[in-house]
Design a protein around this motif. Structure first.
Motif, PDB file in Angstrom:
ATOM      1  N   TRP A 119       0.845  -1.201   0.000  1.00 54.08           N
ATOM      2  CA  TRP A 119       0.000   0.000   0.000  1.00 54.08           C
ATOM      3  C   TRP A 119       0.879   1.249   0.000  1.00 54.08           C
ATOM      4  CZ3 TRP A 119      -5.520  -0.487   0.978  1.00 54.08           C
ATOM      5  CH2 TRP A 119      -6.200   0.737   1.080  1.00 54.08           C
ATOM      6  N   GLY A 120       1.914   1.237   0.834  1.00 54.44           N
ATOM      7  CA  GLY A 120       2.813   2.377   0.894  1.00 54.44           C
ATOM      8  C   GLY A 120       3.511   2.632  -0.428  1.00 54.44           C
ATOM      9  N   GLU A 121       3.925   1.575  -1.097  1.00 52.32           N
ATOM     10  CA  GLU A 121       4.557   1.733  -2.410  1.00 52.32           C
ATOM     11  C   GLU A 121       3.585   2.335  -3.418  1.00 52.32           C
ATOM     12  OE1 GLU A 121       5.790  -2.198  -3.346  1.00 52.32           O
ATOM     13  OE2 GLU A 121       7.386  -2.248  -1.834  1.00 52.32           O
ATOM     14  N   ALA A 122       2.336   1.906  -3.348  1.00 51.85           N
ATOM     15  CA  ALA A 122       1.328   2.396  -4.296  1.00 51.85           C
ATOM     16  C   ALA A 122       0.996   3.864  -4.082  1.00 51.85           C
ATOM     17  CB  ALA A 122       0.060   1.552  -4.189  1.00 51.85           C
ATOM     18  N   LEU A 123       1.218   4.390  -2.867  1.00 53.40           N
ATOM     19  CA  LEU A 123       0.879   5.786  -2.591  1.00 53.40           C
ATOM     20  C   LEU A 123       1.687   6.763  -3.441  1.00 53.40           C
ATOM     21  CD1 LEU A 123       0.473   5.918   1.305  1.00 53.40           C
ATOM     22  CD2 LEU A 123      -1.322   5.971  -0.431  1.00 53.40           C
ATOM     23  N   THR A 124       2.813   6.346  -3.967  1.00 50.63           N
ATOM     24  CA  THR A 124       3.608   7.235  -4.811  1.00 50.63           C
ATOM     25  C   THR A 124       2.850   7.653  -6.061  1.00 50.63           C
ATOM     26  OG1 THR A 124       4.633   5.374  -5.989  1.00 50.63           O
ATOM     27  CG2 THR A 124       5.746   6.185  -4.000  1.00 50.63           C
ATOM     28  N   GLU A 125       1.835   6.876  -6.418  1.00 52.30           N
ATOM     29  CA  GLU A 125       1.040   7.181  -7.616  1.00 52.30           C
ATOM     30  C   GLU A 125      -0.180   8.045  -7.294  1.00 52.30           C
ATOM     31  OE1 GLU A 125       0.005   3.419  -9.333  1.00 52.30           O
ATOM     32  OE2 GLU A 125       2.013   2.594  -8.981  1.00 52.30           O
ATOM     33  N   ASP A 126      -0.344   8.410  -6.024  1.00 55.33           N
ATOM     34  CA  ASP A 126      -1.527   9.168  -5.593  1.00 55.33           C
ATOM     35  C   ASP A 126      -2.832   8.514  -6.043  1.00 55.33           C
ATOM     36  OD1 ASP A 126      -0.226  11.247  -4.186  1.00 55.33           O
ATOM     37  OD2 ASP A 126       0.260  12.238  -6.077  1.00 55.33           O
ATOM     38  N   PRO A 127      -2.992   7.241  -5.761  1.00 52.90           N
ATOM     39  CA  PRO A 127      -4.213   6.559  -6.197  1.00 52.90           C
ATOM     40  C   PRO A 127      -5.396   6.884  -5.294  1.00 52.90           C
ATOM     41  CG  PRO A 127      -2.895   5.077  -4.883  1.00 52.90           C
ATOM     42  CD  PRO A 127      -2.115   6.361  -4.974  1.00 52.90           C
ATOM     43  N   SER A 128      -6.584   6.673  -5.827  1.00 49.21           N
ATOM     44  CA  SER A 128      -7.787   6.750  -5.003  1.00 49.21           C
ATOM     45  C   SER A 128      -7.912   5.464  -4.201  1.00 49.21           C
ATOM     46  CB  SER A 128      -9.023   6.910  -5.890  1.00 49.21           C
ATOM     47  OG  SER A 128      -9.205   5.739  -6.682  1.00 49.21           O
ATOM     48  N   LEU A 129      -8.757   5.496  -3.174  1.00 46.49           N
ATOM     49  CA  LEU A 129      -9.004   4.277  -2.421  1.00 46.49           C
ATOM     50  C   LEU A 129      -9.622   3.196  -3.304  1.00 46.49           C
ATOM     51  CD1 LEU A 129     -10.226   5.627   1.026  1.00 46.49           C
ATOM     52  CD2 LEU A 129      -8.265   4.141   0.638  1.00 46.49           C
TER      53      LEU A 129
END
Length: 203
Positions: free
Chosen positions: A147-157
């Motif tokens: 999840w933390g790695e994916a946050l770099t893409e500024d994804p929505s929930l």
């Protein structure tokens, strides 16, 4: 969820969320419903869980409640960052995430979500009118690193949930225990205060 139906493997994570700008910047967890703050109403669910935490970057308004409080590990990511913080700080295998501006979440509603967990599922949430409801949902804590790695893409929930093995429950499953679907109601505007009979905190 009666006294025997507890979930010791789940942490209740209350997400303090944004700044409440449409309500004058107040801490929305301190809004009062039927004589209790929203935060107190959500804390009352805690007896059914193995642990309780508050995710808040500005915890001072909530200090008197004595909750274990954690800040976002990755700042500036909104609700996805709040869920990530809860996953990373959890002491249990699962995290039940709920926003602190949702006054009407009940044990019965929580039980529907929690009992839908399975070995082949990473997350469970409701769907209403085609929209997933990720702030009344349960997540595997072990998602934290990915999840933390994916946050770099500024994804929505919603995009994050789409990456994992998410079980989406139909609206009918919610309405079976909450006919008006009030559990999904959140308080963001003065109009919401009037609609749901919510009082501003006293000075």
């Amino acid at each position: 969820m009666d006294g025997s139906a507890t979930f010791p493997d789940v942490t209740l994570a209350i997400l303090a969320g944004g700044q409440g700008t449409r309500l004058g910047g107040m801490a929305k967890g301190l809004l009062t419903v039927e004589g209790r703050t929203v935060l107190e109403r959500l804390m009352a669910l805690g007896a059914s869980f193995g642990d309780v935490m508050l995710v808040a970057n500005a915890p001072a308004p909530y200090a008197r409640f004595g909750l274990r409080t954690v800040p976002d590990a990755v700042v500036g990511k909104g609700a996805p960052g709040g869920v990530h913080a809860a996953l990373g700080a959890a002491r249990t295998p699962w995290v039940f995430a709920v926003a602190c501006d949702m006054p009407f979440v009940t044990r019965s509603v929580a039980r529907v979500v929690l009992e839908a967990r399975a070995d082949d599922v990473d997350a469970v949430c409701f769907e209403r009118e085609g929209r997933w409801e990720p702030l009344l949902a349960v997540y595997r804590a072990e998602l934290a690193a990915r999840w933390g790695e994916a946050l770099t893409e500024d994804p929505s929930l919603r995009r994050l949930l789409s990456r994992w093995r998410t079980r989406v429950l139909p609206e009918a499953a919610l309405r079976a225990v909450d006919p008006r679907a009030l559990a999904l109601a959140n308080v963001n505007t003065p109009e919401d205060l009037e609609r749901y009979g919510i009082a501003l905190p006293e000075d």
